[in-house]
Scaffold this motif. Structure first.
Motif, short mmCIF file in Angstrom:
data_model
loop_
_atom_site.label_atom_id
_atom_site.label_comp_id
_atom_site.label_asym_id
_atom_site.label_seq_id
_atom_site.Cartn_x
_atom_site.Cartn_y
_atom_site.Cartn_z
N ASP A 1 0.46 -1.50 -0.35
CA ASP A 1 -0.12 0.00 0.05
C ASP A 1 1.44 1.53 0.05
O ASP A 1 0.90 2.37 0.88
N PRO A 2 1.78 1.31 -1.11
CA PRO A 2 2.85 2.28 -1.26
C PRO A 2 1.97 3.70 -1.04
O PRO A 2 2.69 5.25 -0.25
N GLU A 3 0.38 3.88 -1.78
CA GLU A 3 0.20 5.60 -1.50
C GLU A 3 -0.73 5.71 -0.44
O GLU A 3 -1.23 6.95 -0.33
N GLY A 4 -0.76 5.00 0.47
CA GLY A 4 -1.55 4.69 2.03
C GLY A 4 -3.21 4.91 1.76
O GLY A 4 -3.59 5.87 2.56
N ARG A 5 -3.20 4.27 0.40
CA ARG A 5 -4.99 4.15 -0.48
C ARG A 5 -5.48 3.57 0.45
O ARG A 5 -6.54 3.90 1.15
N PHE A 6 -5.10 2.52 0.87
CA PHE A 6 -5.96 1.47 1.81
C PHE A 6 -6.18 1.61 3.28
O PHE A 6 -6.99 1.58 3.97
N VAL A 7 -4.82 2.03 3.57
CA VAL A 7 -4.74 2.64 4.67
C VAL A 7 -5.89 4.28 5.27
O VAL A 7 -7.01 4.15 6.16
N ARG A 8 -5.71 5.38 3.90
CA ARG A 8 -6.48 6.25 4.53
C ARG A 8 -8.51 5.79 4.29
O ARG A 8 -8.60 6.23 5.19
N ARG A 9 -8.52 4.63 3.78
CA ARG A 9 -9.51 4.30 3.35
C ARG A 9 -10.27 3.33 4.81
O ARG A 9 -11.51 3.99 5.52
N TRP A 10 -8.92 2.84 5.13
CA TRP A 10 -10.53 2.02 6.55
C TRP A 10 -10.06 2.74 7.58
O TRP A 10 -10.29 2.25 8.75
N VAL A 11 -8.47 3.42 8.09
CA VAL A 11 -8.37 4.03 9.14
C VAL A 11 -8.55 5.61 8.89
O VAL A 11 -7.01 6.26 8.73
N PRO A 12 -10.10 6.84 8.93
CA PRO A 12 -9.39 7.59 8.53
C PRO A 12 -9.03 8.13 9.40
O PRO A 12 -8.69 9.88 9.07
N GLU A 13 -8.71 8.34 10.58
CA GLU A 13 -7.89 8.97 11.41
C GLU A 13 -6.33 9.48 11.09
O GLU A 13 -6.41 10.56 11.46
N LEU A 14 -6.32 8.83 9.84
CA LEU A 14 -4.85 9.31 9.30
C LEU A 14 -5.27 9.62 8.03
O LEU A 14 -4.12 10.07 7.48
N ARG A 15 -6.24 10.25 7.45
CA ARG A 15 -5.81 10.48 5.57
C ARG A 15 -5.66 12.09 5.99
O ARG A 15 -5.04 12.28 5.59
N SER A 16 -5.55 12.48 7.01
CA SER A 16 -4.32 13.85 7.24
C SER A 16 -3.54 13.83 6.36
O SER A 16 -2.88 14.46 6.38
N LEU A 17 -2.54 12.48 7.18
CA LEU A 17 -1.62 12.52 6.88
C LEU A 17 -0.61 12.20 5.89
O LEU A 17 -1.02 11.64 4.64
N PRO A 18 0.13 13.17 5.66
CA PRO A 18 1.38 13.13 4.46
C PRO A 18 1.37 11.33 4.20
O PRO A 18 1.67 10.47 4.92
N THR A 19 1.93 11.23 3.07
CA THR A 19 2.06 9.63 2.43
C THR A 19 3.10 9.13 3.30
O THR A 19 3.51 7.98 3.61
N ILE A 20 4.20 9.44 3.36
CA ILE A 20 5.67 9.32 4.32
C ILE A 20 5.32 9.04 5.77
O ILE A 20 6.63 8.21 6.58
N PHE A 21 4.51 9.62 6.00
CA PHE A 21 3.86 9.19 8.12
C PHE A 21 2.71 8.18 7.57
O PHE A 21 2.39 7.96 8.57
N VAL A 22 2.30 7.90 6.55
CA VAL A 22 0.96 7.58 6.57
C VAL A 22 1.05 5.91 7.65
O VAL A 22 0.30 5.59 8.35
N HIS A 23 2.16 5.22 7.46
CA HIS A 23 2.73 4.37 8.02
C HIS A 23 3.45 4.01 9.43
O HIS A 23 3.56 3.17 9.53
N GLU A 24 3.46 4.63 9.43
CA GLU A 24 4.42 5.70 10.48
C GLU A 24 4.09 6.26 11.14
O GLU A 24 5.17 7.73 11.55
N PRO A 25 2.91 6.69 12.20
CA PRO A 25 2.18 8.73 12.05
C PRO A 25 3.57 9.04 13.50
O PRO A 25 3.29 10.09 13.78
#
Length: 524
Positions: free
Chosen positions: A401-425
């Protein structure tokens, strides 16, 4: 009692009329009563959910219509199997009971033994037929693959042209989940049940769409959750509940125009599917105890707060949380992500597989006990014959999920994070957190464990078990009962292969997941 031969055909996980040996043979024999028993004790066991019953109930309605068109609609009864059969025997006087073999949980196993005993005592001819490549009363794994191939290559049976029945009997209503007493464990049950429609036509259409387009990139797209949802066959619920027979699928795939690489990969997984179900058929006890007894008390008492965080998708590891939430809302996720979820629970959280066994079973629309128990143990490292695979959930996120699309869909708390931090907030600086109004521990939890130290500790504990004298002896027994004989031509080679697999060198390996048999997509 009537002298006309009457055969009850007992449907279980075989909700179809084509390639159904008990039905075809019964139709040729005489009058037929097709029967499905909605068993409260089976559905209350803890591994099934209302989602499953909604799927099955729809399939039963479709099956009833198909059987009615042949001459006799499906009879549905709710209650204990023995009581239903005894009552029907008294009222109708059937002299034969035909069914497919079922490899299920302990409840269905005990039930089938009791039904066989009742049939003997009641002078009822009770016969069962194999429903896939699993072999009942298998003495040795040697030659199993050849037997599987022979079954898959044998002629698939057409539906009978007619079903004769002279019994005037109430067909019975298909109960609701509430009437059956099945718990609805998630408010999204309706969307989960509808994520894959449950008729034979739906199953055939799903197979056709896979072979005619979706499966073109199957071999290269099955690892990432977004691409896998389309590229995988999505046939697993239909195979699990028997709307299609495995033989039907194998023969259709063999004669299809599916790309050669994808066809080989998919056929391999159909084979391995039965390989894992065979383990439960040969050793029903693996539902409740470890394959290798050396691991029985390895993990001790569970930390409930860890289990709850994992079940709720609140572990602080974005990709893990996205996967568990997606699974709960859709009833399906690809196999690599299932393996990662189990790895995280078993190694990072150090939870015994039995603690989350039923929870995961209730999430999978394609829940198949034989695959479920075997895979949970293999991914938890309790077989003693497989290299423990400890997935790094952060790396898996970046890889799939390199662009973080899957994470942003299912973990909306992280939608505002830049892609470089979406897997390591947790890597966000104080200034960056302020700029997007995000606070770790408030908007999203801190990681529940430190992955590096948790995996290091898990490796050490498992390595200690694998050095024990009893471990090797138990592992050899497990391999002899359940190990694959693929590409092994004789017993001498089998022993050499087993010894190599159980060597000390192998015991110390804790590699990242690779392309070996143990990472096959058995749930696609």
């Amino acid at each position: 009692m009537s002298k006309t031969p009457i055969t009850v055909v007992w449907f279980k996980r075989d909700l179809r009329v084509a390639d159904h040996a008990p039905l075809t043979i019964a139709a040729a024999r005489g009058h037929v009563l097709p029967l499905y028993i909605a068993e409260p004790d089976v559905w209350a066991h803890g591994d099934l959910d209302a989602m499953h019953w909604e799927f099955v109930a729809t399939a039963l309605g479709d099956l009833r219509a198909e059987l009615a068109a042949l001459g006799q609609p499906l009879i549905v009864r709710r209650g204990l199997a023995l009581e239903v059969l005894a009552s029907l025997h008294e009222s109708v006087g059937f002299d034969a009971l035909y069914a497919h073999e079922e490899t299920g949980n302990g409840v269905t196993f005990a039930r089938d033994l009791a039904v066989a005993q009742w049939a003997r005592e009641s002078d009822v001819d009770y016969q069962e037929w194999p429903t896939n490549g699993v072999v009942r009363r298998l003495r040795s794994r040697d030659g199993w693959a050849r037997r599987w191939s022979k079954r898959m290559q044998s002629t698939a049976l057409d539906a009978p042209e007619e079903i004769r029945s002279s019994c005037d009997i109430d067909i019975g209503a298909i109960p609701t989940a509430k009437e059956l007493g099945v718990d609805q464990l998630h408010p999204a049950v309706d969307s989960r049940a509808q994520s894959q429609l449950a008729t034979v036509d739906d199953a055939q259409a799903t197979l056709a769409s896979f072979l005619e387009g979706r499966g073109e990139r199957y071999a290269t797209s099955l690892s990432a959750p977004v691409s896998a949802s389309r590229a995988c066959s999505r046939l697993s619920p239909y195979l699990a509940w028997g709307l299609l027979s495995l033989r039907q699928v194998v023969q259709t795939v063999e004669h299809s125009d599916l790309a050669a690489r994808s066809r080989r990969a998919f056929m391999s997984r159909l084979h391995w599917r039965c390989h894992f179900v065979q383990k439960l058929e040969s050793e029903p006890e693996i539902e409740v105890r470890s394959f290798n007894s050396a691991y029985e008390s390895l993990r001790g008492e569970p930390r409930i707060e860890r289990l709850m965080a994992w079940q709720q998708g609140c572990t602080g590891f974005p990709f893990v949380d996205a996967c568990i939430r997606s699974l709960q809302h859709t009833g399906w996720i690809n196999f690599r992500m299932r393996a990662m979820l189990v790895s995280f629970a078993a190694y990072d959280l150090w939870l015994d597989w039995r603690v989350f066994r039923d929870f995961l079973g209730r999430q999978f629309i394609d829940y198949e006990p034989g695959i479920h128990y075997s895979q949970l143990q293999m991914q938890s490292g309790t077989t003693g014959i497989n290299t423990p695979r400890m997935y790094n959930p952060i790396k898996q996120g970046y890889d799939h999920d390199p662009e973080g699309r899957f994470v942003r869909r299912w973990v909306p708390e992280l939608r505002s994070l830049p892609t470089i931090f979406v897997h390591e907030p947790w890597r966000l600086s104080p200034i960056e957190r302020t700029s997007i109004n995000f606070e770790l521990g408030v908007n999203y939890p801190h990681p529940i464990v430190d992955h590096t130290s948790a995996i290091r500790e898990a490796r050490q504990k498992i390595a200690e078990v694998r050095k024990r004298p009893d471990h090797r002896a138990h592992a050899a027994e497990v391999f002899d009962r359940h190990g694959s004989r693929r590409k092994i031509s004789d017993r001498t080679t089998t022993r050499k292969y087993r010894d190599r697999r159980l060597s000390g060198a192998d015991a110390e390996r804790f590699d990242a997941p690779d392309k070996s048999q143990n990472q096959l997509n058995l749930f696609d």
